[in-house]
Design a protein around this motif. Structure first.
Motif: not given
Length: 417
Positions: A234-237, A202-205, A193-195
């Motif tokens: 960074k870059p995670y909420p 969601l990361r595609q991989d 999960v990135i923001e």
């Protein structure tokens, strides 16, 4: 959203489960292992802090210790509270055999933490380190955690490894690890999960990473360990309950046998990553994330009878789009007559534990609920969050799965043909 009706025809499994049997709770023969990565630090070693850790649902603590004496103190406290310790201290590297001999009989010892996210060029030396420890202690785990798929090729393989045409660098990374290191399990981290500008995705991989690790685990016979993020940086909420559920339940659906949180305690002031809002803050106070992981951990422990010791048979994805590196929904046993996904997308896996089978469905969306209808034969029961099994019946039932949450169905055959 367009409805997808999937008629699921596969191997026939003969069942003798009665409806009376289906109303029982699935009991566990142990507690599901959940580890705090950067758990209670050395300076905070106390019964109170370890009790706080245990109350969150975590039963393995990993922290770095400055010397053997500090590690021994933590082991004694962990024993008193009833948690295990993954030990790391300088002497473990400088004198691995002597240190292992000192720790190996302690009842609170889980294992020895050696390295996080090594490159393939580090594997030969790590393999030798593991063999030195195992020459003294073969009973406790030597912990090495692998990089995720989003690491670059040089991080994964170094400068000297040349890939053949069509070779995947991450698959090669894992292959080289198992070739060089006599590992007792496979651990990896991937934080999906990135923001970006307030939008979470969601990361595609991520699921490709799970596919590779789960396939390697199945082929090698080694269990695998996986993570959920518990600290914003960074870059995670700051993780929500739905996002934690999605990570942990996806790990479990793929067959993970130990779960981990990065991190439990704040790792310290870090201006590069901007760490904040860990379950336990730098000043020792609890954040809202502590309560969130506690909620999810309680659910996981209630479902230990489902997941602890279960083996992955097959895994698929359903919905209008399926994630990179995964397979669309295929054959399921005839006990599941049909499945209709009205909204959303699902991870669907088939797990086996002894004579019992589980179909596990995870809502891949951490924002919106997923609705589906399922029709089964009379032998199938639905598993609630407290592990109670209730009959589904042979009429199609419409159900809703909350964001990132799980639905579980089970039956117990006597034989297969």
């Amino acid at each position: 959203m367009k409805k997808i009706i999937l008629l699921l025809l596969g191997v026939t499994l003969l069942c003798n489960c009665t409806k009376e049997e289906a109303c029982k709770r699935i009991e566990s023969d142990g507690e599901f292992p959940i580890m705090a990565w950067i758990g209670v630090p050395e300076a905070e070693t106390s019964v109170e802090r370890f009790k706080e850790l245990k109350e969150s649902g975590i039963n393995i603590n990993f922290s770095g210790y400055s010397n053997i004496e500090a590690a021994e103190k933590a082991l004694d406290v962990a024993k008193e509270v009833g948690v295990k310790l993954m030990v790391s201290c300088p002497e473990l590297m400088s004198e691995p055999e002597k240190t292992a001999k000192l720790f190996m009989t302690h009842p609170a010892l889980k294992g020895y933490h050696l390295r996080d996210e090594p490159c393939a060029t580090d594997f030969p030396a790590l393999g030798e380190w593991v063999r030195r420890i195992q020459s003294v202690d073969k009973e406790h785990d030597c912990y090495i955690n692998l990089l995720p798929t989003y690491a670059n090729v040089e991080q994964l393989l170094g400068k000297d490894v040349v890939l053949e045409d069509g070779e995947d660098p991450y698959e090669k990374h894992v292959e080289l690890f198992l070739k060089e290191v006599p590992a007792p399990f496979i651990s990896f981290d991937h934080y999906p999960v990135i923001e970006d500008n307030g939008t979470r995705t969601l990361r595609q991989d991520w699921y490709k990473n799970l596919e590779i690790i789960a396939a390697t685990s199945k082929e090698s016979g080694l269990p695998f360990w996986a993570f959920s993020l518990a600290i914003a940086h960074k870059p995670y909420p700051i993780p929500t309950v739905a996002e934690i559920r999605l990570q942990m339940y996806s790990n479990l659906a793929y067959g993970a046998q130990t779960l981990q949180y990065f991190t439990y305690w704040h790792p310290g002031d870090n201006t590069i990553w901007d760490f904040h809002d860990s379950p336990i803050n730098l000043d020792g106070t609890r954040s809202e994330v502590y309560d969130r992981i506690k909620v999810v951990n309680q659910e996981i422990h209630s479902l230990s009878g489902v997941f602890l010791g279960s083996k992955l048979v097959s895994v698929w994805h359903a919905g209008d789009q399926i994630p990179l590196g995964t397979r669309p929904l295929g054959e399921l046993p005839n006990q599941i007559n049909s499945l209709e996904i009205a909204d959303g997308g699902a991870l669907v896996s088939l797990l086996q534990k002894g004579e019992r089978y589980f179909v596990v469905m995870v809502n891949r969306d951490f924002r919106e609920p997923m609705t589906f209808s399922i029709k089964t034969d009379e032998t199938v029961g639905k598993v609630s969050k407290d592990a109670t099994v209730t009959p589904v019946g042979n009429n199609a039932e419409k159900m809703e799965v909350a964001p990132g949450d799980i639905a579980i169905f089970t039956w117990k055959p006597t034989n297969a043909r």
